[in-house]
Motif scaffolding. Structure first.
Motif, PDB file in Angstrom:
ATOM      1  N   THR A  76     -60.879  78.282  21.969  1.00 44.22           N
ATOM      2  CA  THR A  76     -61.195  79.764  21.126  1.00 44.22           C
ATOM      3  C   THR A  76     -61.594  80.412  22.253  1.00 44.22           C
ATOM      4  OG1 THR A  76     -62.597  79.694  20.099  1.00 44.22           O
ATOM      5  CG2 THR A  76     -60.336  78.594  18.839  1.00 44.22           C
ATOM      6  N   ALA A  77     -63.030  79.950  22.992  1.00 43.27           N
ATOM      7  CA  ALA A  77     -63.670  81.228  23.500  1.00 43.27           C
ATOM      8  C   ALA A  77     -64.680  79.989  24.755  1.00 43.27           C
ATOM      9  CB  ALA A  77     -64.754  81.481  23.137  1.00 43.27           C
ATOM     10  N   VAL A  78     -64.487  81.237  26.138  1.00 40.11           N
ATOM     11  CA  VAL A  78     -64.785  80.192  27.464  1.00 40.11           C
ATOM     12  C   VAL A  78     -66.044  81.273  27.744  1.00 40.11           C
ATOM     13  CG1 VAL A  78     -64.841  78.866  29.681  1.00 40.11           C
ATOM     14  CG2 VAL A  78     -63.001  78.674  27.629  1.00 40.11           C
ATOM     15  N   ASP A  79     -67.407  80.452  27.749  1.00 37.09           N
ATOM     16  CA  ASP A  79     -68.048  81.310  28.762  1.00 37.09           C
ATOM     17  C   ASP A  79     -69.024  80.937  29.743  1.00 37.09           C
ATOM     18  OD1 ASP A  79     -70.659  82.124  29.818  1.00 37.09           O
ATOM     19  OD2 ASP A  79     -71.452  82.944  27.318  1.00 37.09           O
ATOM     20  N   VAL A  80     -67.880  81.131  30.760  1.00 39.01           N
ATOM     21  CA  VAL A  80     -68.533  80.579  32.056  1.00 39.01           C
ATOM     22  C   VAL A  80     -69.548  81.016  32.567  1.00 39.01           C
ATOM     23  CG1 VAL A  80     -67.126  80.554  34.687  1.00 39.01           C
ATOM     24  CG2 VAL A  80     -65.607  81.486  32.295  1.00 39.01           C
ATOM     25  N   ALA A  81     -70.770  81.964  32.678  1.00 40.80           N
ATOM     26  CA  ALA A  81     -71.792  81.951  33.120  1.00 40.80           C
ATOM     27  C   ALA A  81     -72.395  80.375  32.982  1.00 40.80           C
ATOM     28  CB  ALA A  81     -72.077  82.951  32.643  1.00 40.80           C
ATOM     29  N   ALA A  82     -72.307  80.737  30.920  1.00 46.08           N
ATOM     30  CA  ALA A  82     -72.867  79.863  30.421  1.00 46.08           C
ATOM     31  C   ALA A  82     -72.449  77.830  30.478  1.00 46.08           C
ATOM     32  CB  ALA A  82     -73.467  79.808  28.489  1.00 46.08           C
ATOM     33  N   GLY A  83     -71.562  77.551  30.899  1.00 45.70           N
ATOM     34  CA  GLY A  83     -70.450  76.777  31.058  1.00 45.70           C
ATOM     35  C   GLY A  83     -70.601  76.413  29.712  1.00 45.70           C
ATOM     36  N   VAL A  85     -67.744  76.250  26.237  1.00 43.44           N
ATOM     37  CA  VAL A  85     -66.866  76.684  25.296  1.00 43.44           C
ATOM     38  C   VAL A  85     -66.761  75.956  23.731  1.00 43.44           C
ATOM     39  CG1 VAL A  85     -65.067  75.405  27.206  1.00 43.44           C
ATOM     40  CG2 VAL A  85     -66.131  73.995  25.393  1.00 43.44           C
ATOM     41  N   SER A  86     -65.788  77.009  23.649  1.00 41.25           N
ATOM     42  CA  SER A  86     -66.322  77.237  22.106  1.00 41.25           C
ATOM     43  C   SER A  86     -64.916  76.211  21.050  1.00 41.25           C
ATOM     44  CB  SER A  86     -65.884  78.426  20.822  1.00 41.25           C
ATOM     45  OG  SER A  86     -67.133  79.099  21.097  1.00 41.25           O
ATOM     46  N   LEU A  87     -64.368  75.242  20.533  1.00 43.74           N
ATOM     47  CA  LEU A  87     -64.170  74.674  19.748  1.00 43.74           C
ATOM     48  C   LEU A  87     -63.999  74.220  18.410  1.00 43.74           C
ATOM     49  CD1 LEU A  87     -61.526  71.619  20.581  1.00 43.74           C
ATOM     50  CD2 LEU A  87     -64.133  70.386  20.448  1.00 43.74           C
ATOM     51  N   ASP A  88     -62.355  74.635  18.351  1.00 40.80           N
ATOM     52  CA  ASP A  88     -61.874  74.466  16.714  1.00 40.80           C
ATOM     53  C   ASP A  88     -61.004  73.004  16.692  1.00 40.80           C
ATOM     54  OD1 ASP A  88     -61.023  74.587  14.096  1.00 40.80           O
ATOM     55  OD2 ASP A  88     -60.075  76.056  14.363  1.00 40.80           O
ATOM     56  N   ARG A  89     -62.124  71.799  16.153  1.00 47.46           N
ATOM     57  CA  ARG A  89     -61.834  71.033  16.043  1.00 47.46           C
ATOM     58  C   ARG A  89     -60.452  70.234  15.257  1.00 47.46           C
ATOM     59  NH1 ARG A  89     -64.923  66.239  13.554  1.00 47.46           N
ATOM     60  NH2 ARG A  89     -64.399  63.873  14.575  1.00 47.46           N
ATOM     61  N   ILE A  90     -59.922  69.365  15.957  1.00 49.13           N
ATOM     62  CA  ILE A  90     -58.795  68.980  14.765  1.00 49.13           C
ATOM     63  C   ILE A  90     -58.632  67.510  14.429  1.00 49.13           C
ATOM     64  CG2 ILE A  90     -57.358  70.573  15.028  1.00 49.13           C
ATOM     65  CD1 ILE A  90     -55.390  69.393  17.518  1.00 49.13           C
ATOM     66  N   ALA A  91     -58.050  67.077  13.717  1.00 50.57           N
ATOM     67  CA  ALA A  91     -57.512  65.626  13.728  1.00 50.57           C
ATOM     68  C   ALA A  91     -56.270  65.508  14.205  1.00 50.57           C
ATOM     69  CB  ALA A  91     -57.637  65.085  12.220  1.00 50.57           C
ATOM     70  N   TYR A  92     -56.360  64.305  15.318  1.00 50.68           N
ATOM     71  CA  TYR A  92     -54.831  64.422  15.915  1.00 50.68           C
ATOM     72  C   TYR A  92     -54.534  62.605  16.164  1.00 50.68           C
ATOM     73  CZ  TYR A  92     -51.085  65.014  20.197  1.00 50.68           C
ATOM     74  OH  TYR A  92     -50.257  65.296  20.699  1.00 50.68           O
ATOM     75  N   PHE A  93     -53.136  62.704  15.413  1.00 51.03           N
ATOM     76  CA  PHE A  93     -52.613  61.770  15.623  1.00 51.03           C
ATOM     77  C   PHE A  93     -51.496  61.591  16.137  1.00 51.03           C
ATOM     78  CE2 PHE A  93     -54.324  63.925  11.511  1.00 51.03           C
ATOM     79  CZ  PHE A  93     -55.301  62.397  11.259  1.00 51.03           C
ATOM     80  N   THR A  94     -50.581  60.121  16.774  1.00 50.14           N
ATOM     81  CA  THR A  94     -49.609  59.678  17.319  1.00 50.14           C
ATOM     82  C   THR A  94     -48.580  58.868  16.600  1.00 50.14           C
ATOM     83  OG1 THR A  94     -50.889  58.164  18.333  1.00 50.14           O
ATOM     84  CG2 THR A  94     -50.590  61.255  20.286  1.00 50.14           C
ATOM     85  N   GLY A  95     -47.474  58.801  17.052  1.00 47.87           N
ATOM     86  CA  GLY A  95     -46.346  57.478  16.694  1.00 47.87           C
ATOM     87  C   GLY A  95     -47.004  57.431  14.995  1.00 47.87           C
ATOM     88  N   ALA A  96     -47.081  56.381  14.142  1.00 47.38           N
ATOM     89  CA  ALA A  96     -47.014  55.141  13.099  1.00 47.38           C
ATOM     90  C   ALA A  96     -48.621  56.167  12.528  1.00 47.38           C
ATOM     91  CB  ALA A  96     -46.960  54.143  13.544  1.00 47.38           C
ATOM     92  N   VAL A 154     -59.083  77.615  32.249  1.00 42.78           N
ATOM     93  CA  VAL A 154     -58.960  77.425  30.692  1.00 42.78           C
ATOM     94  C   VAL A 154     -59.265  78.920  30.472  1.00 42.78           C
ATOM     95  CG1 VAL A 154     -60.805  76.793  28.774  1.00 42.78           C
ATOM     96  CG2 VAL A 154     -59.879  75.064  30.498  1.00 42.78           C
ATOM     97  N   ALA A 155     -60.094  79.462  30.744  1.00 42.08           N
ATOM     98  CA  ALA A 155     -60.372  81.270  29.637  1.00 42.08           C
ATOM     99  C   ALA A 155     -59.319  82.040  29.886  1.00 42.08           C
ATOM    100  CB  ALA A 155     -62.044  81.366  30.632  1.00 42.08           C
ATOM    101  N   GLN A 156     -58.739  81.010  30.954  1.00 41.26           N
ATOM    102  CA  GLN A 156     -57.167  82.169  31.539  1.00 41.26           C
ATOM    103  C   GLN A 156     -56.064  82.532  30.569  1.00 41.26           C
ATOM    104  OE1 GLN A 156     -55.843  82.057  34.875  1.00 41.26           O
ATOM    105  NE2 GLN A 156     -54.576  83.630  34.861  1.00 41.26           N
ATOM    106  N   ARG A 157     -56.194  80.976  29.991  1.00 43.04           N
ATOM    107  CA  ARG A 157     -54.879  80.315  29.649  1.00 43.04           C
ATOM    108  C   ARG A 157     -54.925  80.493  28.184  1.00 43.04           C
ATOM    109  NH1 ARG A 157     -50.712  78.390  30.339  1.00 43.04           N
ATOM    110  NH2 ARG A 157     -50.982  76.669  29.119  1.00 43.04           N
ATOM    111  N   ILE A 158     -55.926  80.822  27.538  1.00 40.83           N
ATOM    112  CA  ILE A 158     -56.342  80.373  25.798  1.00 40.83           C
ATOM    113  C   ILE A 158     -55.930  81.752  25.636  1.00 40.83           C
ATOM    114  CG2 ILE A 158     -58.272  78.912  25.528  1.00 40.83           C
ATOM    115  CD1 ILE A 158     -60.500  81.336  25.387  1.00 40.83           C
ATOM    116  N   THR A 159     -56.146  82.869  26.467  1.00 45.19           N
ATOM    117  CA  THR A 159     -55.423  84.261  26.055  1.00 45.19           C
ATOM    118  C   THR A 159     -54.074  83.932  26.707  1.00 45.19           C
ATOM    119  OG1 THR A 159     -55.520  84.701  28.471  1.00 45.19           O
ATOM    120  CG2 THR A 159     -57.949  84.971  27.499  1.00 45.19           C
TER     121      THR A 159
END
Length: 183
Positions: A76-83, A85-96, A154-159
Protein backbone atom coordinates in the motif's frame (compact mmCIF):
# COMPACT_ATOMS: atom_id res chain seq x y z
CA UNK A 1 23.75 3.80 8.83
CA UNK A 2 22.69 7.17 10.25
CA UNK A 3 24.99 9.59 11.99
CA UNK A 4 23.56 9.84 15.49
CA UNK A 5 25.91 12.30 17.18
CA UNK A 6 29.30 13.87 16.96
CA UNK A 7 31.26 13.96 20.20
CA UNK A 8 34.21 16.24 20.75
CA UNK A 9 36.57 16.02 23.65
CA UNK A 10 39.62 18.10 24.31
CA UNK A 11 42.32 17.16 26.73
CA UNK A 12 44.98 19.69 27.53
CA UNK A 13 48.21 18.60 29.15
CA UNK A 14 51.19 20.74 29.86
CA UNK A 15 54.40 19.35 28.47
CA UNK A 16 55.42 18.46 31.99
CA UNK A 17 52.30 16.31 32.43
CA UNK A 18 50.41 18.77 34.64
CA UNK A 19 46.71 18.90 33.80
CA UNK A 20 45.57 22.22 32.34
CA UNK A 21 42.21 23.94 32.56
CA UNK A 22 39.70 21.96 30.55
CA UNK A 23 41.15 18.57 31.37
CA UNK A 24 39.62 16.33 33.97
CA UNK A 25 41.13 16.45 37.43
CA UNK A 26 39.98 15.36 40.84
CA UNK A 27 39.40 19.03 41.72
CA UNK A 28 38.72 20.95 38.51
CA UNK A 29 38.49 24.29 40.36
CA UNK A 30 41.96 23.97 41.88
CA UNK A 31 44.45 26.55 40.73
CA UNK A 32 47.06 25.26 38.35
CA UNK A 33 50.52 25.98 39.65
CA UNK A 34 52.83 28.03 37.48
CA UNK A 35 56.13 26.43 36.78
CA UNK A 36 58.99 27.84 38.80
CA UNK A 37 61.73 29.73 36.96
CA UNK A 38 64.13 26.84 37.48
CA UNK A 39 61.56 24.29 36.23
CA UNK A 40 60.78 26.31 33.13
CA UNK A 41 64.43 26.15 32.13
CA UNK A 42 64.38 22.36 32.13
CA UNK A 43 60.79 21.80 30.91
CA UNK A 44 58.99 23.49 28.06
CA UNK A 45 55.97 25.50 29.17
CA UNK A 46 53.90 24.96 26.01
CA UNK A 47 50.49 23.40 26.42
CA UNK A 48 49.61 20.49 24.14
CA UNK A 49 45.94 20.04 23.38
CA UNK A 50 44.64 16.86 21.81
CA UNK A 51 41.30 16.99 20.07
CA UNK A 52 39.50 13.70 19.64
CA UNK A 53 36.54 13.48 17.29
CA UNK A 54 34.38 10.42 17.72
CA UNK A 55 31.45 9.76 15.43
CA UNK A 56 28.72 7.88 17.21
CA UNK A 57 26.47 6.09 14.76
CA UNK A 58 23.14 4.51 15.31
CA UNK A 59 22.03 1.80 12.94
CA UNK A 60 18.45 2.14 11.84
CA UNK A 61 16.82 -0.95 13.20
CA UNK A 62 14.32 -2.57 10.88
CA UNK A 63 10.71 -2.30 11.95
CA UNK A 64 9.81 -5.23 14.17
CA UNK A 65 7.71 -7.93 12.55
CA UNK A 66 6.38 -11.30 13.57
CA UNK A 67 6.18 -12.35 9.93
CA UNK A 68 8.59 -14.90 8.54
CA UNK A 69 8.83 -17.04 5.43
CA UNK A 70 6.45 -16.72 2.49
CA UNK A 71 3.72 -14.07 2.88
CA UNK A 72 1.13 -12.55 0.55
CA UNK A 73 -0.58 -9.20 0.45
CA UNK A 74 -1.05 -5.80 -1.09
CA UNK A 75 1.74 -3.23 -0.98
CA UNK A 76 0.00 0.00 0.00
CA UNK A 77 3.01 2.31 0.41
CA UNK A 78 6.73 2.37 -0.33
CA UNK A 79 9.35 4.51 1.41
CA UNK A 80 12.31 4.19 -0.94
CA UNK A 81 14.64 6.30 1.25
CA UNK A 82 13.92 4.22 4.36
CA UNK A 83 13.82 0.95 2.43
CA UNK A 84 10.39 -0.05 3.76
CA UNK A 85 7.02 -1.11 2.42
CA UNK A 86 3.57 -1.18 4.01
CA UNK A 87 1.85 -4.52 3.60
CA UNK A 88 -1.84 -5.38 3.91
CA UNK A 89 -1.36 -9.10 4.53
CA UNK A 90 -3.80 -11.63 3.08
CA UNK A 91 -4.30 -15.38 3.24
CA UNK A 92 -3.62 -16.71 -0.27
CA UNK A 93 -4.91 -20.07 -1.54
CA UNK A 94 -4.41 -22.03 -4.75
CA UNK A 95 -6.02 -25.12 -6.31
CA UNK A 96 -8.04 -27.35 -3.97
CA UNK A 97 -7.23 -25.04 -1.02
CA UNK A 98 -8.76 -22.12 -2.97
CA UNK A 99 -11.91 -24.12 -3.63
CA UNK A 100 -12.18 -25.10 0.04
CA UNK A 101 -11.61 -21.51 1.29
CA UNK A 102 -14.23 -20.18 -1.16
CA UNK A 103 -16.73 -22.75 0.08
CA UNK A 104 -15.97 -21.78 3.71
CA UNK A 105 -16.53 -18.11 2.85
CA UNK A 106 -19.67 -18.78 0.76
CA UNK A 107 -18.05 -17.42 -2.41
CA UNK A 108 -19.44 -18.95 -5.61
CA UNK A 109 -18.01 -16.68 -8.34
CA UNK A 110 -15.54 -18.71 -10.40
CA UNK A 111 -14.85 -16.23 -13.21
CA UNK A 112 -11.21 -15.69 -14.24
CA UNK A 113 -9.99 -18.71 -12.28
CA UNK A 114 -11.28 -17.20 -8.99
CA UNK A 115 -11.99 -19.96 -6.46
CA UNK A 116 -10.86 -22.66 -8.88
CA UNK A 117 -7.25 -21.61 -9.37
CA UNK A 118 -6.67 -19.01 -6.67
CA UNK A 119 -8.43 -17.11 -3.91
CA UNK A 120 -7.40 -14.66 -1.23
CA UNK A 121 -8.98 -13.72 2.05
CA UNK A 122 -8.36 -10.45 3.89
CA UNK A 123 -9.89 -10.70 7.35
CA UNK A 124 -7.48 -8.21 8.90
CA UNK A 125 -6.84 -4.92 7.07
CA UNK A 126 -4.05 -3.90 9.49
CA UNK A 127 -0.97 -2.53 7.73
CA UNK A 128 2.51 -3.71 8.63
CA UNK A 129 5.70 -1.81 7.87
CA UNK A 130 8.45 -4.13 6.68
CA UNK A 131 12.12 -3.41 6.06
CA UNK A 132 13.35 -4.48 2.64
CA UNK A 133 16.87 -5.87 2.40
CA UNK A 134 19.12 -3.81 0.08
CA UNK A 135 19.91 -7.11 -1.67
CA UNK A 136 16.27 -8.18 -2.07
CA UNK A 137 15.18 -9.81 -5.31
CA UNK A 138 12.27 -7.75 -6.64
CA UNK A 139 10.13 -8.40 -9.71
CA UNK A 140 7.21 -6.43 -11.12
CA UNK A 141 4.83 -7.15 -13.95
CA UNK A 142 5.11 -5.95 -17.52
CA UNK A 143 1.75 -7.12 -18.80
CA UNK A 144 1.63 -10.71 -17.57
CA UNK A 145 5.42 -11.21 -17.57
CA UNK A 146 7.65 -10.77 -14.52
CA UNK A 147 10.60 -8.44 -15.06
CA UNK A 148 13.38 -7.30 -12.73
CA UNK A 149 12.20 -4.50 -10.45
CA UNK A 150 13.23 -2.21 -7.62
CA UNK A 151 11.56 -0.38 -4.75
CA UNK A 152 11.18 2.61 -7.06
CA UNK A 153 9.33 0.46 -9.61
CA UNK A 154 7.09 -1.03 -6.91
CA UNK A 155 6.28 2.52 -5.74
CA UNK A 156 5.32 3.40 -9.30
CA UNK A 157 3.30 0.19 -9.81
CA UNK A 158 1.12 0.67 -6.73
CA UNK A 159 -0.06 4.01 -8.13
CA UNK A 160 -1.18 2.23 -11.32
CA UNK A 161 -2.87 -0.94 -10.04
CA UNK A 162 -3.65 -2.96 -6.94
CA UNK A 163 -1.71 -6.19 -7.23
CA UNK A 164 -1.00 -9.11 -4.98
CA UNK A 165 2.63 -9.50 -3.95
CA UNK A 166 4.42 -12.60 -2.73
CA UNK A 167 7.13 -11.77 -0.21
CA UNK A 168 9.77 -13.85 1.51
CA UNK A 169 10.81 -12.53 4.92
CA UNK A 170 14.07 -13.68 6.47
CA UNK A 171 15.42 -12.39 9.79
CA UNK A 172 12.84 -9.59 9.88
CA UNK A 173 13.59 -8.26 6.38
CA UNK A 174 11.96 -8.76 3.00
CA UNK A 175 14.46 -10.71 0.89
CA UNK A 176 12.12 -11.35 -2.05
CA UNK A 177 9.16 -9.37 -3.39
CA UNK A 178 7.26 -10.47 -6.49
CA UNK A 179 4.22 -8.85 -8.06
CA UNK A 180 1.81 -11.65 -9.00
CA UNK A 181 -0.26 -11.92 -12.14
CA UNK A 182 -4.01 -12.39 -11.74
CA UNK A 183 -6.35 -12.78 -14.73
Amino acid sequence: MALGALMLSAVGVAACGTPTAGSATANPSAAIPSPSPSASASRPSAVVTTLTVTAVTTASAPPATDLTGEQYGFITAVDVAAGTVSLDRIAYFTGADAQKACAEDGVTDTSNNWCTGYYWRNNNPALRTLAVSPDATITVLDGSASVPGSLEKVAQRITQATSTYRLVITDGRVTEMHEMYAP
